[in-house]
Design a protein around this motif. Sequence first.
Motif, PDB file in Angstrom:
ATOM      1  N   ASP A 110       4.798   2.810 -10.702  1.00  3.06           N
ATOM      2  CA  ASP A 110       5.904   2.348  -9.859  1.00  3.06           C
ATOM      3  C   ASP A 110       7.210   2.510 -10.647  1.00  3.06           C
ATOM      4  O   ASP A 110       7.488   1.733 -11.555  1.00  3.06           O
ATOM      5  CB  ASP A 110       5.661   0.886  -9.486  1.00  3.06           C
ATOM      6  N   ALA A 111       7.985   3.516 -10.298  1.00  3.32           N
ATOM      7  CA  ALA A 111       9.211   3.810 -11.047  1.00  3.32           C
ATOM      8  C   ALA A 111      10.310   2.773 -10.814  1.00  3.32           C
ATOM      9  O   ALA A 111      11.280   2.722 -11.571  1.00  3.32           O
ATOM     10  CB  ALA A 111       9.735   5.193 -10.676  1.00  3.32           C
ATOM     11  N   GLY A 155       3.463 -10.918  -7.578  1.00  2.00           N
ATOM     12  CA  GLY A 155       2.877 -11.308  -6.301  1.00  2.00           C
ATOM     13  C   GLY A 155       2.731 -10.136  -5.355  1.00  2.00           C
ATOM     14  O   GLY A 155       1.712 -10.006  -4.658  1.00  2.00           O
ATOM     15  N   ALA A 156       3.741  -9.263  -5.314  1.00  2.00           N
ATOM     16  CA  ALA A 156       3.678  -8.099  -4.427  1.00  2.00           C
ATOM     17  C   ALA A 156       2.604  -7.123  -4.888  1.00  2.00           C
ATOM     18  O   ALA A 156       1.880  -6.545  -4.068  1.00  2.00           O
ATOM     19  CB  ALA A 156       5.040  -7.410  -4.379  1.00  2.00           C
ATOM     20  N   CYS A 157       2.487  -6.932  -6.202  1.00  2.00           N
ATOM     21  CA  CYS A 157       1.444  -6.046  -6.734  1.00  2.00           C
ATOM     22  C   CYS A 157       0.062  -6.580  -6.369  1.00  2.00           C
ATOM     23  O   CYS A 157      -0.824  -5.825  -5.961  1.00  2.00           O
ATOM     24  CB  CYS A 157       1.568  -5.917  -8.247  1.00  2.00           C
ATOM     25  N   MET A 158      -0.101  -7.882  -6.505  1.00  2.00           N
ATOM     26  CA  MET A 158      -1.399  -8.483  -6.186  1.00  2.00           C
ATOM     27  C   MET A 158      -1.692  -8.358  -4.696  1.00  2.00           C
ATOM     28  O   MET A 158      -2.812  -7.988  -4.302  1.00  2.00           O
ATOM     29  CB  MET A 158      -1.402  -9.953  -6.594  1.00  2.00           C
ATOM     30  N   ALA A 159      -0.708  -8.650  -3.864  1.00  2.00           N
ATOM     31  CA  ALA A 159      -0.917  -8.590  -2.414  1.00  2.00           C
ATOM     32  C   ALA A 159      -1.231  -7.170  -1.960  1.00  2.00           C
ATOM     33  O   ALA A 159      -2.171  -6.942  -1.186  1.00  2.00           O
ATOM     34  CB  ALA A 159       0.323  -9.115  -1.692  1.00  2.00           C
ATOM     35  N   ALA A 160      -0.466  -6.194  -2.457  1.00  2.00           N
ATOM     36  CA  ALA A 160      -0.672  -4.798  -2.059  1.00  2.00           C
ATOM     37  C   ALA A 160      -1.998  -4.262  -2.578  1.00  2.00           C
ATOM     38  O   ALA A 160      -2.725  -3.561  -1.869  1.00  2.00           O
ATOM     39  CB  ALA A 160       0.481  -3.937  -2.569  1.00  2.00           C
ATOM     40  N   ALA A 161      -2.314  -4.590  -3.829  1.00  2.78           N
ATOM     41  CA  ALA A 161      -3.564  -4.100  -4.409  1.00  2.78           C
ATOM     42  C   ALA A 161      -4.771  -4.690  -3.701  1.00  2.78           C
ATOM     43  O   ALA A 161      -5.755  -3.988  -3.427  1.00  2.78           O
ATOM     44  CB  ALA A 161      -3.603  -4.431  -5.900  1.00  2.78           C
ATOM     45  N   THR A 162      -4.717  -5.972  -3.385  1.00  2.00           N
ATOM     46  CA  THR A 162      -5.834  -6.617  -2.683  1.00  2.00           C
ATOM     47  C   THR A 162      -5.984  -6.066  -1.273  1.00  2.00           C
ATOM     48  O   THR A 162      -7.106  -5.822  -0.796  1.00  2.00           O
ATOM     49  CB  THR A 162      -5.631  -8.138  -2.633  1.00  2.00           C
ATOM     50  N   LEU A 163      -4.849  -5.839  -0.608  1.00  2.00           N
ATOM     51  CA  LEU A 163      -4.873  -5.374   0.779  1.00  2.00           C
ATOM     52  C   LEU A 163      -5.315  -3.924   0.893  1.00  2.00           C
ATOM     53  O   LEU A 163      -6.137  -3.575   1.748  1.00  2.00           O
ATOM     54  CB  LEU A 163      -3.492  -5.555   1.410  1.00  2.00           C
ATOM     55  N   PHE A 164      -4.792  -3.051   0.028  1.00  3.41           N
ATOM     56  CA  PHE A 164      -5.026  -1.613   0.195  1.00  3.41           C
ATOM     57  C   PHE A 164      -6.125  -1.068  -0.720  1.00  3.41           C
ATOM     58  O   PHE A 164      -6.922  -0.237  -0.287  1.00  3.41           O
ATOM     59  CB  PHE A 164      -3.719  -0.853  -0.022  1.00  3.41           C
ATOM     60  N   ILE A 165      -6.175  -1.503  -1.968  1.00  2.00           N
ATOM     61  CA  ILE A 165      -7.243  -1.040  -2.860  1.00  2.00           C
ATOM     62  C   ILE A 165      -8.522  -1.814  -2.582  1.00  2.00           C
ATOM     63  O   ILE A 165      -9.605  -1.255  -2.520  1.00  2.00           O
ATOM     64  CB  ILE A 165      -6.816  -1.175  -4.335  1.00  2.00           C
ATOM     65  N   ARG A 204       6.296  -1.062   4.126  1.00  2.00           N
ATOM     66  CA  ARG A 204       5.136  -0.197   3.938  1.00  2.00           C
ATOM     67  C   ARG A 204       5.483   1.100   3.208  1.00  2.00           C
ATOM     68  O   ARG A 204       4.583   1.818   2.773  1.00  2.00           O
ATOM     69  CB  ARG A 204       4.489   0.118   5.296  1.00  2.00           C
ATOM     70  N   ASP A 205       6.781   1.404   3.090  1.00  2.00           N
ATOM     71  CA  ASP A 205       7.176   2.611   2.351  1.00  2.00           C
ATOM     72  C   ASP A 205       7.811   2.237   1.012  1.00  2.00           C
ATOM     73  O   ASP A 205       8.651   2.967   0.489  1.00  2.00           O
ATOM     74  CB  ASP A 205       8.140   3.474   3.175  1.00  2.00           C
ATOM     75  N   SER A 206       7.422   1.094   0.477  1.00  2.00           N
ATOM     76  CA  SER A 206       7.921   0.685  -0.842  1.00  2.00           C
ATOM     77  C   SER A 206       7.099   1.363  -1.931  1.00  2.00           C
ATOM     78  O   SER A 206       5.975   1.828  -1.708  1.00  2.00           O
ATOM     79  CB  SER A 206       7.828  -0.834  -0.994  1.00  2.00           C
ATOM     80  N   SER A 207       7.657   1.397  -3.130  1.00  2.00           N
ATOM     81  CA  SER A 207       6.986   2.065  -4.245  1.00  2.00           C
ATOM     82  C   SER A 207       5.668   1.388  -4.605  1.00  2.00           C
ATOM     83  O   SER A 207       4.711   2.056  -5.006  1.00  2.00           O
ATOM     84  CB  SER A 207       7.919   2.096  -5.468  1.00  2.00           C
ATOM     85  N   ILE A 208       5.580   0.072  -4.439  1.00  2.00           N
ATOM     86  CA  ILE A 208       4.345  -0.656  -4.760  1.00  2.00           C
ATOM     87  C   ILE A 208       3.277  -0.377  -3.714  1.00  2.00           C
ATOM     88  O   ILE A 208       2.129  -0.048  -4.055  1.00  2.00           O
ATOM     89  CB  ILE A 208       4.621  -2.173  -4.862  1.00  2.00           C
ATOM     90  N   VAL A 209       3.614  -0.496  -2.443  1.00  2.00           N
ATOM     91  CA  VAL A 209       2.634  -0.286  -1.376  1.00  2.00           C
ATOM     92  C   VAL A 209       2.129   1.151  -1.368  1.00  2.00           C
ATOM     93  O   VAL A 209       0.915   1.403  -1.299  1.00  2.00           O
ATOM     94  CB  VAL A 209       3.238  -0.654  -0.009  1.00  2.00           C
ATOM     95  N   VAL A 210       3.044   2.111  -1.447  1.00  2.00           N
ATOM     96  CA  VAL A 210       2.649   3.521  -1.453  1.00  2.00           C
ATOM     97  C   VAL A 210       1.779   3.822  -2.669  1.00  2.00           C
ATOM     98  O   VAL A 210       0.793   4.559  -2.583  1.00  2.00           O
ATOM     99  CB  VAL A 210       3.886   4.431  -1.422  1.00  2.00           C
ATOM    100  N   GLY A 211       2.131   3.242  -3.814  1.00  2.00           N
ATOM    101  CA  GLY A 211       1.333   3.458  -5.015  1.00  2.00           C
ATOM    102  C   GLY A 211      -0.097   2.991  -4.849  1.00  2.00           C
ATOM    103  O   GLY A 211      -1.045   3.684  -5.231  1.00  2.00           O
ATOM    104  N   CYS A 212      -0.285   1.809  -4.270  1.00  2.00           N
ATOM    105  CA  CYS A 212      -1.639   1.292  -4.050  1.00  2.00           C
ATOM    106  C   CYS A 212      -2.390   2.131  -3.023  1.00  2.00           C
ATOM    107  O   CYS A 212      -3.607   2.344  -3.147  1.00  2.00           O
ATOM    108  CB  CYS A 212      -1.575  -0.172  -3.611  1.00  2.00           C
TER     109      CYS A 212
END
Length: 335
Positions: free
Chosen positions: A10-11, A112-122, A86-94
């Motif tokens: 995530d740049a 918190g966002a990394c955890m939420a996105a990773a749990t939801l998408f990964i 949904r087009d954020s660097s964290i969400v797209v990365g996951c």
Amino acid sequence: MQTPVTIVVDALGGDNAPSVVLAGAAQALRDDPQLKLILTGFADVVEPFAAAAEMDAVQSGRVEAVATTEAIGMDEHPANAVKAKRDSSIVVGCKLVKEGRAQGFFSAGSTGACMAAATLFIGRARGVARPAIATVLPAPAHPVVLLDVGANADVKADYLLQFGQMGRIYAQRLLGVKAPRVGLLNIGAEDTKGSQLAQEAFALMQERLTGFVGNAEGGDLLGGDFDVVVTDGFTGNVALKAIEGTAGMLFDQLREVLSASVTRKLGSVLIMPGLRQLKKMLSADEVGGAPLLGLKSAVIIGHGSSGPVAIANGIAATVQSVRANMAQVVEEALS
């Protein structure tokens, strides 16, 4: 030869992004010839970096830019931001990890966002009730795995048991500890101490957790008697920040004391190399990031104040987790 690994970075993550992230990414590429990176972030950030890498003989073909139009700030509500952006660097990365284009994800952005996105998408690994954020405390005697440090403020006894199982596996696979000693963070060493939750967790861990050696008090975190210490995310986060704050304060006070007079300044010249070595040993930058254990793929979350060295080390930690098959080993153990 090391196994080739592709990591999404995530740049836009971190207090000083994107400059420190790009500098850290460049260093990680130099350090690991088998590493490939996918950078997510605004086009004017990631595309020039990828183009420059393509012109470099060492980095050519090893950097891909995936432009996004949104970023999640540190002050945003994590779950709401992940759903809305949904087009954020964290969400797209996951999502890229979920699609199989990369084997791991690193970000120094919102925890918190990394955890939420990773749990939801990964997604969680099979058998995992709650993923937990682990951190490696650079204790003087040996590194100590502390978890959870922020993912789960409210827990149940069986969650703590599972945290202990995941922390034990992490200590074995990543830190090389043959027989990790696991402790439960509590207000006393006796098994009757603490809240009802702590007592229930103690009984459960004593019965079912290999390597469990009892309660660990706050003063034991860096003492060397434990390799893994388990607690809830609220307590773990407070403990971690207390340790970081105390270490920083002590070094600042020591600097003032040593510069208070000419005699002390002369004396400090003799001990300064040792102090620098100690500071480096205790620095969170050397660890690079905290793994989010219990997911289907490797996810490492860096400190928001990370500099280039911490970013490079965080990317390296993500690669190490992939090469050690941490996600698969945890899933096999818990399923």
